[in-house]
Design a protein around this motif. Structure first.
Motif, PDB file in Angstrom:
ATOM      1  N   SER A 158       0.813  -1.221   0.000  1.00 37.60           N
ATOM      2  CA  SER A 158       0.000   0.000   0.000  1.00 37.60           C
ATOM      3  C   SER A 158       0.844   1.267   0.000  1.00 37.60           C
ATOM      4  CB  SER A 158      -0.930  -0.001   1.227  1.00 37.60           C
ATOM      5  OG  SER A 158      -1.763  -1.138   1.231  1.00 37.60           O
TER       6      SER A 158
ATOM      7  N   GLU B  76       0.448   4.789  -2.548  1.00 40.65           N
ATOM      8  CA  GLU B  76      -0.626   5.786  -2.508  1.00 40.65           C
ATOM      9  C   GLU B  76      -0.049   7.203  -2.514  1.00 40.65           C
ATOM     10  OE1 GLU B  76      -3.780   5.171  -2.600  1.00 40.65           O
ATOM     11  OE2 GLU B  76      -3.920   3.022  -2.165  1.00 40.65           O
TER      12      GLU B  76
ATOM     13  N   SER C 138      -3.113   1.268   4.433  1.00 36.73           N
ATOM     14  CA  SER C 138      -4.369   1.220   3.680  1.00 36.73           C
ATOM     15  C   SER C 138      -5.463   2.017   4.375  1.00 36.73           C
ATOM     16  CB  SER C 138      -4.797  -0.242   3.498  1.00 36.73           C
ATOM     17  OG  SER C 138      -6.040  -0.323   2.837  1.00 36.73           O
TER      18      SER C 138
ATOM     19  N   ARG D 224      -7.332   5.369   2.734  1.00 36.74           N
ATOM     20  CA  ARG D 224      -8.784   5.358   2.474  1.00 36.74           C
ATOM     21  C   ARG D 224      -9.503   6.407   3.322  1.00 36.74           C
ATOM     22  NH1 ARG D 224      -6.613   2.930  -0.631  1.00 36.74           N
ATOM     23  NH2 ARG D 224      -6.900   5.023  -1.498  1.00 36.74           N
ATOM     24  N   GLU D 225      -9.053   6.633   4.536  1.00 38.01           N
ATOM     25  CA  GLU D 225      -9.703   7.652   5.366  1.00 38.01           C
ATOM     26  C   GLU D 225      -9.432   9.048   4.826  1.00 38.01           C
ATOM     27  OE1 GLU D 225     -12.332   8.982   7.866  1.00 38.01           O
ATOM     28  OE2 GLU D 225     -11.854   6.840   7.704  1.00 38.01           O
TER      29      GLU D 225
ATOM     30  N   ASP E 119      -9.185   9.769   1.651  1.00 43.46           N
ATOM     31  CA  ASP E 119     -10.173   9.914   0.570  1.00 43.46           C
ATOM     32  C   ASP E 119     -11.559  10.201   1.143  1.00 43.46           C
ATOM     33  OD1 ASP E 119      -8.142   9.336  -1.190  1.00 43.46           O
ATOM     34  OD2 ASP E 119      -8.682   7.216  -1.411  1.00 43.46           O
ATOM     35  N   ARG E 120     -11.903   9.481   2.181  1.00 42.63           N
ATOM     36  CA  ARG E 120     -13.232   9.633   2.799  1.00 42.63           C
ATOM     37  C   ARG E 120     -13.395  11.033   3.389  1.00 42.63           C
ATOM     38  NH1 ARG E 120     -14.983   7.947   8.083  1.00 42.63           N
ATOM     39  NH2 ARG E 120     -17.194   7.379   8.139  1.00 42.63           N
TER      40      ARG E 120
ATOM     41  N   ARG F 276      -5.914   7.593  12.420  1.00 45.73           N
ATOM     42  CA  ARG F 276      -5.282   6.683  11.466  1.00 45.73           C
ATOM     43  C   ARG F 276      -3.814   7.055  11.236  1.00 45.73           C
ATOM     44  NH1 ARG F 276      -8.830   3.739  12.541  1.00 45.73           N
ATOM     45  NH2 ARG F 276     -10.583   3.092  11.236  1.00 45.73           N
TER      46      ARG F 276
END
Length: 476
Positions: free
Chosen positions: A40, A43, A385, A389-390, A392-393, A449
């Motif tokens: 990962s 990113e 990961s 993703r957080e 992006d969220r 995170r």
């Protein structure tokens, strides 16, 4: 007397019994799959550079730096870890003392009694002696013991580094949680301001004959619902402040008062350097501790193997004895020089059982080591990961929040001019409240995170002064 071939070899070579330590050929640590790039790691939120030891400085937050500095000095878990490290260093010193000369002193006095009566003063006798011995350590048992003690000491050092990582992460997490709670509180207050304004407009419209009591009641219900969320947010903030105080070695009531006004949790302005697997495994304190424990377990095999062979030492006693009346005179002196060589033969059955126990313990330490390496890689990949993703969220929630604000403003204007009904206004305000709360929670979770990732990466211990050891204490 027959001497075993193994003992003869040891006497000639002067080497230590048992296996010399080296990483197992199939250790996960040295496998190419464990030392490569992260799955990962590609990113946009990450770069390939080595993470800094003091990762919290990436936030460029002087207040956070000060809190962590205080915690690393005053935290009681860390003080206990420092004490454990000092104890381990003294164990090394104690083990190393086995290579020095050992001395002993003895003394006794006797009074001769015949038929209940003490005889003449000449019957008072004494016996004083002293002894010195030196263990030759031909089988290397002392050397293996020192090797094991040093490896255990280094494992305790790594465990202490792990506590530092945990304390720094916990301080950052509590600090961020307090500021995030205030940010959520501020977002809730903004929603309340909109709902309060709507309640006022609805009340005036009813008084002017353009609205209904039903509209007023619904507006007040929405306002009350948002108000009810405030106590829980404040309680969450206080819990974070109390935890921060405890981490800094303070009583809960002595939490930093300035954080009551903090509404911006720490935020990164740049991508996080994550390095690769090889750098991670060299940096993680738990991996270092497991490798050192494997070394200690391997050395223990040699320690137990040395017990198969006789223990050889040189030295002897020297003493004086005679009547007390003649103590200190030349005639009272009597000495003896004892044997220069002594042998202690072991119980070989017991020794072999202990060698087997040590071998099994080393196998378990090897398995634990491999498992900890795998877990370190899993934690890091999961944290990478989850953070990506957080991020992006959180960006999506920011867009949703902005859209909800515009929709609420538009619904309010339309309602005031009679171009929409009150249900649309309440719906827009409810969407805004949800969007504000979701964005605030996502920002808080994003920082959480980040901290999970930094914790997985294992930094935070490399640039600090070492704990005082037995050697440094003795030097003073």
């Amino acid at each position: 007397m027959r001497v075993s071939a193994g003992l003869i070899l040891i006497l000639l070579a002067g080497c230590a019994a048992g296996p010399d330590y080296r990483l197992p050929e199939k250790a996960v640590l040295i496998s190419p799959a464990a030392r490569g790039t992260f799955d990962s790691g590609g990113e946009a939120a990450f770069v390939s550079g080595e993470p800094p030891d003091q990762w919290w400085r990436m936030y460029d937050d002087a207040r956070l730096d000060a809190y962590i500095t205080e915690a690393l000095t005053a935290n009681y878990d860390l003080k206990a870890a420092d004490a454990n490290l000092r104890r381990a260093s003294f164990i090394v010193r104690e083990t190393e003392a086995g290579r020095q000369f050992q001395t002993s002193i003895s003394g006794s006095a006797e009074i001769a009694v015949v038929r209940g009566k003490i005889r003449s003063p000449e019957s008072y006798t004494y016996d004083l002696g002293a002894g010195v011995s030196y263990a030759l350590d031909l089988a290397g048992g002392i050397r293996r013991g020192i090797e094991a003690a040093r490896a255990n000491n280094e494992a305790v050092q790594a465990a202490r580094d792990g506590v530092r990582v945990t304390v720094a992460a916990a301080v950052t997490r509590s600090y961020a949680a307090a500021c995030s709670a205030n940010a959520t509180l501020a977002a809730t207050q903004r929603v309340l301001d909109v709902q309060r304004e709507t309640l006022g407009v609805t009340t005036r419209l009813k008084q002017g004959g353009r609205g209904t009591e039903f509209d007023v009641t619904r507006a007040k219900a929405a306002f009350d619902l948002s108000t009810a969320a405030i106590p829980e947010i404040i309680a969450s903030r206080q819990a974070a402040l109390y935890e921060l105080a405890a981490l800094m070695g303070r009583t809960p009531a002595a939490y930093p008062r300035e954080l009551i006004q903090c509404i911006s949790p720490p935020a990164l302005r740049r991508a996080i350097p994550v390095g690769d697997g090889a750098q991670l495994l060299a940096r993680r304190p738990d991996v270092r501790a497991a490798e050192r424990l494997l070394h200690a377990a391997t050395a223990t095999i040699g320690l137990e193997t040395a017990n198969l062979y006789p223990r050889v030492s040189i030295g002897g006693p020297l003493g004086i004895a005679g009547p007390i009346a003649g103590f200190g005179t030349g005639s009272s002196f009597g000495g003896s020089l004892g044997p220069l060589l002594s042998w202690s033969f072991p119980n070989r059955a017991v020794a072999r059982a202990r060698i087997a126990e040590a071998g099994a313990a080393a196998e378990a330490a090897s398995a634990d080591f491999d498992g900890i390496v795998i877990e370190a890689l899993r934690q890091t990949e999961t944290a990478l990961s989850a953070y990506a993703r957080e991020a992006d969220r959180s960006a999506t929630f920011a867009l949703s929040r902005d859209d909800a604000r515009r929709a609420t403003e538009q619904a309010g204007r339309l309602y005031r001019f009679g171009r929409t009904n009150f249900i649309d206004v309440l719906s827009a305000q409810s969407a805004l409240a949800n969007a504000e709360a979701a964005f605030a929670q996502s920002r808080a979770l994003l920082v959480d995170r980040q901290i999970d990732l930094f914790l997985a990466l294992g930094g935070g211990w490399g640039n600090d002064a070492p704990v005082e050891t037995a050697g440094s204490a003795a030097a003073r």
